[in-house]
Design a protein around this motif. Structure first.
Motif, PDB file in Angstrom:
ATOM      1  N   PHE A 290      71.732 -17.993  37.672  1.00 33.75           N
ATOM      2  CA  PHE A 290      71.873 -16.724  36.952  1.00 33.75           C
ATOM      3  C   PHE A 290      72.979 -15.877  37.582  1.00 33.75           C
ATOM      4  N   VAL A 291      72.985 -15.814  38.907  1.00 32.05           N
ATOM      5  CA  VAL A 291      74.002 -15.020  39.620  1.00 32.05           C
ATOM      6  C   VAL A 291      75.398 -15.553  39.332  1.00 32.05           C
TER       7      VAL A 291
ATOM      8  N   PHE B 172      64.312 -15.546  38.111  1.00 36.23           N
ATOM      9  CA  PHE B 172      64.074 -15.365  39.536  1.00 36.23           C
ATOM     10  C   PHE B 172      63.550 -16.631  40.209  1.00 36.23           C
ATOM     11  N   VAL B 173      63.826 -16.714  41.503  1.00 42.69           N
ATOM     12  CA  VAL B 173      63.298 -17.785  42.349  1.00 42.69           C
ATOM     13  C   VAL B 173      62.815 -17.175  43.660  1.00 42.69           C
ATOM     14  N   LYS B 174      62.041 -17.934  44.395  1.00 41.51           N
ATOM     15  CA  LYS B 174      61.577 -17.507  45.714  1.00 41.51           C
ATOM     16  C   LYS B 174      62.756 -17.606  46.686  1.00 41.51           C
ATOM     17  N   PRO B 175      62.939 -16.619  47.566  1.00 40.59           N
ATOM     18  CA  PRO B 175      64.045 -16.700  48.537  1.00 40.59           C
ATOM     19  C   PRO B 175      63.900 -17.913  49.453  1.00 40.59           C
TER      20      PRO B 175
ATOM     21  N   TYR C 246      76.257 -14.598  35.532  1.00 40.99           N
ATOM     22  CA  TYR C 246      76.184 -13.251  34.969  1.00 40.99           C
ATOM     23  C   TYR C 246      76.430 -12.103  35.946  1.00 40.99           C
ATOM     24  N   ALA C 247      76.560 -12.365  37.238  1.00 39.40           N
ATOM     25  CA  ALA C 247      76.820 -11.278  38.191  1.00 39.40           C
ATOM     26  C   ALA C 247      78.220 -10.724  37.960  1.00 39.40           C
ATOM     27  N   ILE C 248      78.318  -9.393  37.888  1.00 41.00           N
ATOM     28  CA  ILE C 248      79.623  -8.775  37.638  1.00 41.00           C
ATOM     29  C   ILE C 248      80.059  -7.832  38.756  1.00 41.00           C
ATOM     30  N   TYR C 249      79.130  -7.427  39.619  1.00 45.75           N
ATOM     31  CA  TYR C 249      79.488  -6.507  40.699  1.00 45.75           C
ATOM     32  C   TYR C 249      78.325  -6.458  41.679  1.00 45.75           C
ATOM     33  N   LYS C 250      78.632  -6.253  42.945  1.00 47.60           N
ATOM     34  CA  LYS C 250      77.576  -6.035  43.935  1.00 47.60           C
ATOM     35  C   LYS C 250      78.096  -5.129  45.031  1.00 47.60           C
ATOM     36  N   TYR C 251      77.157  -4.439  45.652  1.00 46.30           N
ATOM     37  CA  TYR C 251      77.492  -3.705  46.859  1.00 46.30           C
ATOM     38  C   TYR C 251      76.321  -3.783  47.816  1.00 46.30           C
TER      39      TYR C 251
ATOM     40  N   GLN D 176      55.768 -12.419  45.518  1.00 41.15           N
ATOM     41  CA  GLN D 176      55.853 -11.107  46.169  1.00 41.15           C
ATOM     42  C   GLN D 176      57.312 -10.789  46.515  1.00 41.15           C
ATOM     43  N   SER D 177      58.024 -11.808  46.941  1.00 40.58           N
ATOM     44  CA  SER D 177      59.437 -11.663  47.267  1.00 40.58           C
ATOM     45  C   SER D 177      60.201 -12.606  46.340  1.00 40.58           C
ATOM     46  N   TYR D 178      61.286 -12.134  45.765  1.00 40.74           N
ATOM     47  CA  TYR D 178      62.037 -12.957  44.829  1.00 40.74           C
ATOM     48  C   TYR D 178      63.489 -12.522  44.812  1.00 40.74           C
ATOM     49  N   GLN D 179      64.312 -13.381  44.259  1.00 36.52           N
ATOM     50  CA  GLN D 179      65.730 -13.087  44.097  1.00 36.52           C
ATOM     51  C   GLN D 179      66.181 -13.721  42.784  1.00 36.52           C
ATOM     52  N   PRO D 180      67.259 -13.215  42.196  1.00 31.51           N
ATOM     53  CA  PRO D 180      67.804 -13.885  41.010  1.00 31.51           C
ATOM     54  C   PRO D 180      68.231 -15.303  41.384  1.00 31.51           C
ATOM     55  N   SER D 181      68.041 -16.229  40.471  1.00 28.94           N
ATOM     56  CA  SER D 181      68.401 -17.618  40.755  1.00 28.94           C
ATOM     57  C   SER D 181      69.911 -17.737  40.956  1.00 28.94           C
ATOM     58  N   PRO D 182      70.344 -18.660  41.819  1.00 28.44           N
ATOM     59  CA  PRO D 182      71.783 -18.865  42.019  1.00 28.44           C
ATOM     60  C   PRO D 182      72.518 -19.151  40.711  1.00 28.44           C
TER      61      PRO D 182
END
Length: 155
Positions: A60-61, A134-137, A64-69, A52-58
């Motif tokens: 993956f981040v 994704f992984v569980k927070p 491949y993470a290129i920008y966040k706000y 139900q709640s998830y976040q990208p895996s550390p």
């Protein structure tokens, strides 16, 4: 003599004018410019079926993470509006195809300008997300109302 003094003064001032010349908005630093996503682009919605709640895996981040706000809780205009803004900002980021996926969730604590802050996170990635991204927070109650999307446009 007056003419040579005037030329010397103008020659000395010209470099200063070059640094203070107006700059076009597109050349200035700042966040990506929102651009509407064309109708010929495809948006897919990967998400883990069992969370139900998830976040990208550390992992993956970090790759491949290129920008966040972060939009602070008092600044939010609604999850759907923020989600559309996140998608359009990704589409407007860098050169076409630099940003291919986004993740948005509420109640996320992340580092902003060297300090931790909590709000609605929008993060861009250079690789499409999939169910295995994704992984569980770790923190219960974080990453509320998560949404993810991949943006694919013809070249």
């Amino acid at each position: 003599m007056l003419a040579s003094s005037l030329i010397f003064t103008l020659t000395g001032l010209l470099p200063l004018f070059a640094f203070s010349a107006p700059t076009l908005l597109s050349e200035r630093a700042g966040g990506p410019i929102r651009q509407p996503i064309p109708a010929n682009c495809t948006i897919s919605y990967p998400h883990p079926q069992n969370l139900q709640s998830y976040q990208p895996s550390p992992n993956f981040v970090s790759k491949y993470a290129i920008y966040k706000y972060l939009v602070y809780s008092s600044d939010t205009t609604g999850t759907e509006t923020e989600y559309q803004s996140c998608l359009e900002s990704c589409y407007g980021y860098g050169l076409r195809g630099d940003c291919v996926s986004v993740f948005l969730a509420e109640n996320v604590t992340t580092e902003v300008y060297g300090t931790n802050a909590t709000g609605t996170l929008c993060q861009f990635y250079s690789k499409p997300l999939n169910d295995g991204s994704f992984v569980k927070p770790e923190v219960e109650g974080s990453y509320v109302n998560p949404k993810a999307a991949d943006i694919s446009c013809p070249k």
